[in-house]
Design an enzyme around this catalytic site. Structure first.
Site, PDB file in Angstrom:
ATOM      1  N   GLY A  15       3.180  -4.896   8.573  1.00 22.78           N
ATOM      2  CA  GLY A  15       3.673  -6.105   7.132  1.00 22.78           C
ATOM      3  C   GLY A  15       5.013  -5.889   6.722  1.00 22.78           C
ATOM      4  CE1 TYR A 140      -4.085 -13.339   0.304  1.00 17.75           C
ATOM      5  CE2 TYR A 140      -4.179 -14.034  -2.196  1.00 17.75           C
ATOM      6  CZ  TYR A 140      -4.196 -12.945  -0.961  1.00 17.75           C
ATOM      7  OH  TYR A 140      -3.150 -11.681  -0.848  1.00 17.75           O
ATOM      8  CB  CYS A 168       3.787 -10.599  -9.019  1.00 10.94           C
ATOM      9  SG  CYS A 168       5.296  -9.534  -9.199  1.00 10.94           S
ATOM     10  CG  ASN A 169       4.223 -14.791  -6.264  1.00 13.44           C
ATOM     11  OD1 ASN A 169       3.951 -15.367  -4.620  1.00 13.44           O
ATOM     12  ND2 ASN A 169       4.284 -14.613  -7.360  1.00 13.44           N
ATOM     13  CG  HIS A 183       4.234 -15.810   0.838  1.00 11.44           C
ATOM     14  ND1 HIS A 183       3.801 -15.066   1.032  1.00 11.44           N
ATOM     15  CD2 HIS A 183       3.012 -16.489  -0.022  1.00 11.44           C
ATOM     16  CE1 HIS A 183       2.459 -14.251   0.881  1.00 11.44           C
ATOM     17  NE2 HIS A 183       2.143 -15.076   0.346  1.00 11.44           N
TER      18      HIS A 183
END
Ligand code: NDP
Length: 322
Positions: A15, A140, A168-169, A183
């Site tokens: 990923g 989630y 974080c993102n 996202h």
């Protein structure tokens, strides 16, 4: 901690974060570490038997558990139950198999978006369980929170150092650019790529979902990978640790859209669809704990990380997750 060679199994190794970790470990080899990166082709971690076989095959001494069902706001809102169940299954199978195979250390991944919806800011590691998460991603969130509960259980009952990181993102090369599950950053990159391909002219319009006002912290996947390696080698506590950029590096969604548009040299204009959901207005996280350990760590500037990711995407469009 074992003195011998570490065998580090990375679940979710195919990923966004896993590929960044692979990139950094390959360019910075340590003879005392063998890294193994696995994805769904190697095992279905929702299935205990399949997970057990994976552990029997590789006999890891350490595990970086990145595998998860992951998705953007709209994907979460439509599939909360799937996010809850799949992630609970994967996490339990990985943690219990690690325990049964005497794995020394496991690092699992939480996220800053699982914190309580109603909270004070900045959020820190002590607040994870202080109230319900935002309703948009409760599945989630609860599955991720349970990792921390389980880690504490493995420590109390068995003295295991199974810990968690709280990024974080994240964005970067090898992200998921699929229109319905991505996202915000890869979603905007995908749409800009398609628009520019049709001809980069001034009449083109990029519609950004929501008001553009929410604030977010974004970490470049390659920076996160470096921090994960530090956690593996040097952070030896069950307590979660937030891995985020500094608070002053928080950006609005409209700044994000503007930066990506600039990286594409987009000549059209951006408009905001305020009828679409914004999600949490902000979820500012404090990286003070990380900074106590690594005061000098340099995060890649946001503009550069975005430009590098856009360049990667343009060059690798045919192989990217579209
Ligand atoms: P990706 O969606 O890019 O990758 C998910 C990975 O999990 C893939 O390697 C996938 O394998 C694997 N996987 C999914 N389901 C299974 C399964 N049933 N069995 C085995 N492997 C499976 O995720 P990210 O790299 O973005 O996320 C990594 C971690 O970081 C996750 O735990 C996520 O919750 C966390 N995180 C991510 C953030 C982000 O912004 N992306 C922010 C904060 C935390 P395959 O490629 O074969 O499908």
């Amino acid at each position: 901690m074992s003195e011998g060679r570490k065998i580090i199994l990375v679940t979710g190794g195919t990923g966004l974060v896993g590929r960044a970790l692979q990139n950094i470990t390959e360019s910075n080899k340590d003879a005392k570490e063998k890294w193994i990166f696995v994805g769904t082709k190697d095992a279905d971690l929702c299935d205990k038997k399949s997970t057990e076989k994976l552990f029997e095959k590789h006999k890891p001494t350490h595990v970086v558990h990145l595998a998860a069902m992951v998705g953007g706001l709209f994907h979460n809102m439509a599939h909360n139950l799937d996010f809850l169940r799949k992630n609970i299954h994967m996490n339990d199978n990985v943690l219990q198999s690690a325990h049964e195979n005497d794995v020394i250390k496991v690092i699992s991944c939480l996220s800053t978006c699982i914190f309580p919806d109603e909270t004070t800011y900045p959020i820190d590691e002590s607040m994870i369980h202080n109230g319900p998460p935002h309703p948009s991603n409760y599945g989630y969130s609860y599955a991720k929170r349970l990792i921390d509960v389980q880690n504490r259980g493995y420590y109390e009952q068995y003295g295991r150092i199974y810990t968690s990181i709280v990024p974080c993102n994240v964005f970067g090369p090898n992200d998921n650019f699929h229109p319905s599950t991505s996202h915000v950053i890869p979603a905007l990159m995908r749409r800009l790529y398609d628009l520019v391909k049709e001809g980069n002219t001034g009449d083109k319009v990029l519609t950004v979902l929501g008001s553009g006002k929410p604030l977010r912290q974004f970490i470049y996947s390659l920076d996160l990978a470096k921090l994960i390696i530090w956690v593996l080698r040097d952070y030896n506590s069950v307590e979660p640790i937030i891995l985020s950029v500094d608070e002053y590096q928080e950006v609005t969604i409209s700044q994000v859209a503007g930066t990506i548009a600039k990286a594409f040299n987009f000549k059209g204009k951006l408009v905001y669809d305020t009828s679409a959901a914004d999600g949490q207005y902000k979820k500012t996280a404090s990286n003070a704990k990380l900074r106590r350990y690594l005061p000098d760590f340099q995060f890649t500037p946001f503009n550069k990380a975005i430009k590098d990711t856009v360049d990667w995407y343009i060059q690798n469009y045919d192989q990217a997750r579209n």
